[in-house]
Design a protein around this motif. Structure first.
Motif, PDB file in Angstrom:
ATOM      1  N   GLU A 120     -17.294  -5.477 -15.361  1.00 60.49           N
ATOM      2  CA  GLU A 120     -18.520  -6.244 -15.627  1.00 60.49           C
ATOM      3  C   GLU A 120     -18.530  -6.722 -17.828  1.00 60.49           C
ATOM      4  N   GLN A 121     -17.458  -5.736 -18.189  1.00 59.10           N
ATOM      5  CA  GLN A 121     -17.350  -6.464 -19.353  1.00 59.10           C
ATOM      6  C   GLN A 121     -16.275  -7.171 -19.029  1.00 59.10           C
ATOM      7  N   ARG A 122     -15.622  -7.522 -18.173  1.00 57.93           N
ATOM      8  CA  ARG A 122     -14.459  -7.943 -18.072  1.00 57.93           C
ATOM      9  C   ARG A 122     -15.711  -9.400 -17.843  1.00 57.93           C
ATOM     10  N   ARG A 123     -16.665  -9.046 -17.362  1.00 58.86           N
ATOM     11  CA  ARG A 123     -16.591 -10.921 -16.703  1.00 58.86           C
ATOM     12  C   ARG A 123     -17.272 -11.142 -17.263  1.00 58.86           C
ATOM     13  N   GLN A 124     -17.898 -10.454 -18.148  1.00 58.17           N
ATOM     14  CA  GLN A 124     -18.765 -11.143 -19.955  1.00 58.17           C
ATOM     15  C   GLN A 124     -17.776 -12.164 -20.484  1.00 58.17           C
ATOM     16  N   LEU A 125     -16.713 -11.221 -20.850  1.00 64.62           N
ATOM     17  CA  LEU A 125     -15.384 -11.721 -21.770  1.00 64.62           C
ATOM     18  C   LEU A 125     -15.783 -12.812 -21.517  1.00 64.62           C
ATOM     19  N   ALA A 126     -14.908 -13.304 -19.411  1.00 65.56           N
ATOM     20  CA  ALA A 126     -14.678 -14.658 -19.233  1.00 65.56           C
ATOM     21  C   ALA A 126     -15.373 -15.498 -19.578  1.00 65.56           C
ATOM     22  N   VAL A 127     -16.789 -15.005 -19.181  1.00 65.30           N
ATOM     23  CA  VAL A 127     -17.828 -16.268 -19.346  1.00 65.30           C
ATOM     24  C   VAL A 127     -17.978 -17.201 -20.629  1.00 65.30           C
ATOM     25  N   GLU A 128     -17.715 -16.287 -21.780  1.00 65.25           N
ATOM     26  CA  GLU A 128     -17.497 -16.375 -22.961  1.00 65.25           C
ATOM     27  C   GLU A 128     -16.000 -17.438 -23.301  1.00 65.25           C
ATOM     28  N   ILE A 129     -15.439 -17.477 -22.611  1.00 63.26           N
ATOM     29  CA  ILE A 129     -14.322 -18.400 -22.737  1.00 63.26           C
ATOM     30  C   ILE A 129     -14.249 -19.090 -21.686  1.00 63.26           C
ATOM     31  N   ALA A 130     -15.075 -19.316 -20.297  1.00 59.55           N
ATOM     32  CA  ALA A 130     -15.147 -20.255 -19.957  1.00 59.55           C
ATOM     33  C   ALA A 130     -16.117 -21.772 -20.508  1.00 59.55           C
ATOM     34  N   CYS A 131     -17.103 -20.475 -21.314  1.00 59.49           N
ATOM     35  CA  CYS A 131     -18.414 -21.594 -22.197  1.00 59.49           C
ATOM     36  C   CYS A 131     -17.832 -22.433 -23.885  1.00 59.49           C
ATOM     37  N   ASP A 132     -16.007 -21.459 -24.408  1.00 55.94           N
ATOM     38  CA  ASP A 132     -15.576 -21.952 -25.296  1.00 55.94           C
ATOM     39  C   ASP A 132     -14.860 -23.788 -24.108  1.00 55.94           C
ATOM     40  N   ALA A 133     -14.432 -23.238 -23.405  1.00 53.38           N
ATOM     41  CA  ALA A 133     -13.357 -24.441 -22.605  1.00 53.38           C
ATOM     42  C   ALA A 133     -14.253 -25.292 -21.966  1.00 53.38           C
ATOM     43  N   ASP A 134     -15.897 -24.500 -21.988  1.00 52.92           N
ATOM     44  CA  ASP A 134     -16.287 -26.053 -22.323  1.00 52.92           C
ATOM     45  C   ASP A 134     -16.771 -27.096 -23.138  1.00 52.92           C
TER      46      ASP A 134
ATOM     47  N   GLU B  84     -21.617 -11.666 -39.505  1.00 50.75           N
ATOM     48  CA  GLU B  84     -22.280 -10.203 -38.705  1.00 50.75           C
ATOM     49  C   GLU B  84     -22.299  -9.266 -38.827  1.00 50.75           C
ATOM     50  N   SER B  85     -23.036  -8.096 -39.202  1.00 49.83           N
ATOM     51  CA  SER B  85     -22.528  -6.937 -39.695  1.00 49.83           C
ATOM     52  C   SER B  85     -22.056  -5.812 -38.943  1.00 49.83           C
ATOM     53  N   GLY B  86     -22.296  -6.646 -37.478  1.00 39.48           N
ATOM     54  CA  GLY B  86     -21.472  -5.364 -36.056  1.00 39.48           C
ATOM     55  C   GLY B  86     -21.070  -6.696 -35.509  1.00 39.48           C
ATOM     56  N   SER B  87     -20.728  -6.165 -34.448  1.00 35.50           N
ATOM     57  CA  SER B  87     -20.695  -6.074 -33.237  1.00 35.50           C
ATOM     58  C   SER B  87     -21.394  -7.235 -32.821  1.00 35.50           C
ATOM     59  N   SER B  88     -21.200  -9.263 -32.316  1.00 39.34           N
ATOM     60  CA  SER B  88     -21.678 -10.503 -32.123  1.00 39.34           C
ATOM     61  C   SER B  88     -22.176 -10.511 -31.281  1.00 39.34           C
ATOM     62  N   PRO B  89     -22.910 -10.748 -30.663  1.00 39.98           N
ATOM     63  CA  PRO B  89     -23.706 -11.069 -29.346  1.00 39.98           C
ATOM     64  C   PRO B  89     -22.894 -12.648 -29.070  1.00 39.98           C
ATOM     65  N   ALA B  90     -22.831 -13.100 -29.683  1.00 41.80           N
ATOM     66  CA  ALA B  90     -21.586 -14.436 -29.753  1.00 41.80           C
ATOM     67  C   ALA B  90     -20.633 -13.992 -28.914  1.00 41.80           C
ATOM     68  N   VAL B  91     -20.185 -12.486 -29.355  1.00 37.24           N
ATOM     69  CA  VAL B  91     -18.330 -12.315 -29.437  1.00 37.24           C
ATOM     70  C   VAL B  91     -18.256 -11.643 -29.027  1.00 37.24           C
ATOM     71  N   SER B  92     -18.993 -10.382 -28.449  1.00 38.12           N
ATOM     72  CA  SER B  92     -18.102  -9.093 -27.837  1.00 38.12           C
ATOM     73  C   SER B  92     -18.647  -9.079 -26.645  1.00 38.12           C
ATOM     74  N   PHE B  93     -20.328  -9.254 -26.257  1.00 35.51           N
ATOM     75  CA  PHE B  93     -20.654  -9.097 -25.107  1.00 35.51           C
ATOM     76  C   PHE B  93     -20.338  -7.924 -24.009  1.00 35.51           C
ATOM     77  N   GLY B  94     -20.236  -6.798 -24.525  1.00 34.76           N
ATOM     78  CA  GLY B  94     -19.954  -5.909 -24.213  1.00 34.76           C
ATOM     79  C   GLY B  94     -18.428  -5.711 -23.955  1.00 34.76           C
ATOM     80  N   VAL B  95     -17.688  -5.852 -25.000  1.00 35.41           N
ATOM     81  CA  VAL B  95     -16.042  -5.894 -24.653  1.00 35.41           C
ATOM     82  C   VAL B  95     -16.093  -5.678 -26.472  1.00 35.41           C
ATOM     83  N   THR B  96     -14.950  -4.672 -26.057  1.00 41.37           N
ATOM     84  CA  THR B  96     -14.304  -4.515 -28.226  1.00 41.37           C
ATOM     85  C   THR B  96     -14.240  -5.188 -28.755  1.00 41.37           C
TER      86      THR B  96
END
Length: 387
Positions: free
Chosen positions: A142-156, A180-192
């Protein structure tokens, strides 16, 4: 019936009951966590104000062009934009948001999430997470899926961008993360945090299209890697994506932008200055910390750089692959030649050494020995340079 089989059945039922209770307790705890997160998000969205009419007039047409009808809000409690809402998309923007092209590209990234129905998919995955809370392989996938989604939206977003626009987008992403003061919802999505940011920047700055057979083979390897929880960065390296640009992930200095790269007016009485300014100047109080923007090794520490005392105290860092950064007019210096530094390491303090009109730091970025505009590569400079 003998007593032995009855005892074995009772033991079996007892074990099954214990396992069911353990699963139920874990699922309940996970449900409580998810409900708490959803409630906090709901409260944050409700506290956000409706975006200004000027902002809506810019963002709404972009959303409609992509077939997305949404509500637009602004909040001072967030550092980066995000999209939410299962039934009606809601785009929440930070108060610092400006209608520049780079920031609008970040908005297009969130609109891509809405168009792809990523919020709904994420909700479904959270439901599965209640069932498989005990399975580490599920969470790795699930963590890798969330990261793949972010990368796909970047590519779009970047599909039709030129090189300069791509770097501007990467810089805007870094500036967003810095807010951001911590983990950003626009960046991390569960991945470190650091891994997610690094992989997104690698994907943005060094795209490498692969033939179909190679993508299929890598997909199989990637699936196996997800199951065993291997690092996503290794997958990117295996796919042939060379990291040709260092990941400049940390600000150099919190201060006031006073002079940009390129031609500039020369103050009178400073004959050693040239009209072609090879870096940027950032003013800050004496003693303010100066940070390394990326990992590297220190190759220069001292005065009289290039035979001129005008530079004052100077530090040079080699980041590999032909990329170096240079910092001049420093005060106290905290590194020596040969030291290895990491992103965010304090290398020096702001000074007023050499030919300087006030406390500031002169920052240069070199690619294969040639000066390039630091604003295009270093995070934070774009923000402090903006009006």
């Amino acid at each position: 019936m003998s007593l032995a089989p009855l005892g074995q059945m009772a033991e079996t039922y007892s074990l099954t009951g214990i396992l069911a209770l353990m699963w139920g307790a874990g699922a309940s705890l996970r449900l409580a966590i998810e409900l708490s997160r959803s409630w906090r998000l709901h409260r944050a969205v409700m506290r956000a104000s409706i975006a200004s009419s000027d902002l809506r007039q810019v963002v709404s047409p972009r959303a409609k062009h992509q077939g997305v009808h949404l509500q637009i809000r602004q909040s001072g409690q967030i550092g980066s934009p995000f999209i939410c809402g299962v039934f009606q998309p809601c785009l929440v923007l930070p108060l610092y948001f400006r209608m520049t092209q780079a920031h609008l590209d970040i908005v297009d990234h969130e609109l891509a999430h809405a168009r792809r129905h990523d919020v709904q998919t994420a909700l479904l995955m959270r439901v599965f997470g209640l069932v498989f809370w005990f399975n580490p392989a599920w969470w790795a996938c699930e963590q890798r899926r969330q990261l793949a989604v972010e990368i796909a939206c970047d590519a779009d977003v970047l599909r039709r961008k030129d090189t300069e626009s791509v770097r501007s987008y990467a810089r805007a992403l870094l500036d967003t993360v810095r807010m951001e003061s911590g983990s950003s919802p626009a960046v991390s999505f569960g991945v470190t945090y650091k891994e997610a940011l690094k992989m997104r920047l690698i994907s943005i700055l060094s795209p490498a299209p692969s033939p179909k057979w190679r993508r299929l083979a890598l997909g199989g390897l990637g699936a196996m890697s997800l199951v065993i929880g291997s690092a996503g960065l290794q997958m990117a390296q295996a796919s042939g994506r060379a990291i040709s640009t260092p990941v400049f992930s940390h600000i150099v200095l919190e201060g006031r932008f006073t002079s940009g790269y390129g031609l500039r007016n020369i103050p009178s009485g400073l004959p050693d200055r040239t009209r072609d300014h090879g870096g940027v100047d950032v003013a800050a109080p004496l003693g303010s910390p100066v940070y390394a923007p990326a990992p590297g090794h220190v190759f220069y520490v001292g005065d009289n750089y290039q035979g001129s005392p005008a530079w004052g105290h100077v530090i040079g860092i080699d980041h590999g692959a032909g990329w170096t950064t240079l910092y001049a007019h420093l005060g106290d210096m905290h590194v020596a030649v040969g030291d290895q530094v990491t992103a965010g390491f304090v290398i020096a303090d702001v000074g007023q050494t050499g030919l300087s009109t006030g406390p500031h730091v002169h920052v240069e970025v070199h690619q294969n020995g040639e000066r390039v505009d630091p604003e295009m590569y270093l995070p934070g400079l774009h923000s402090i340079a903006a009006p």
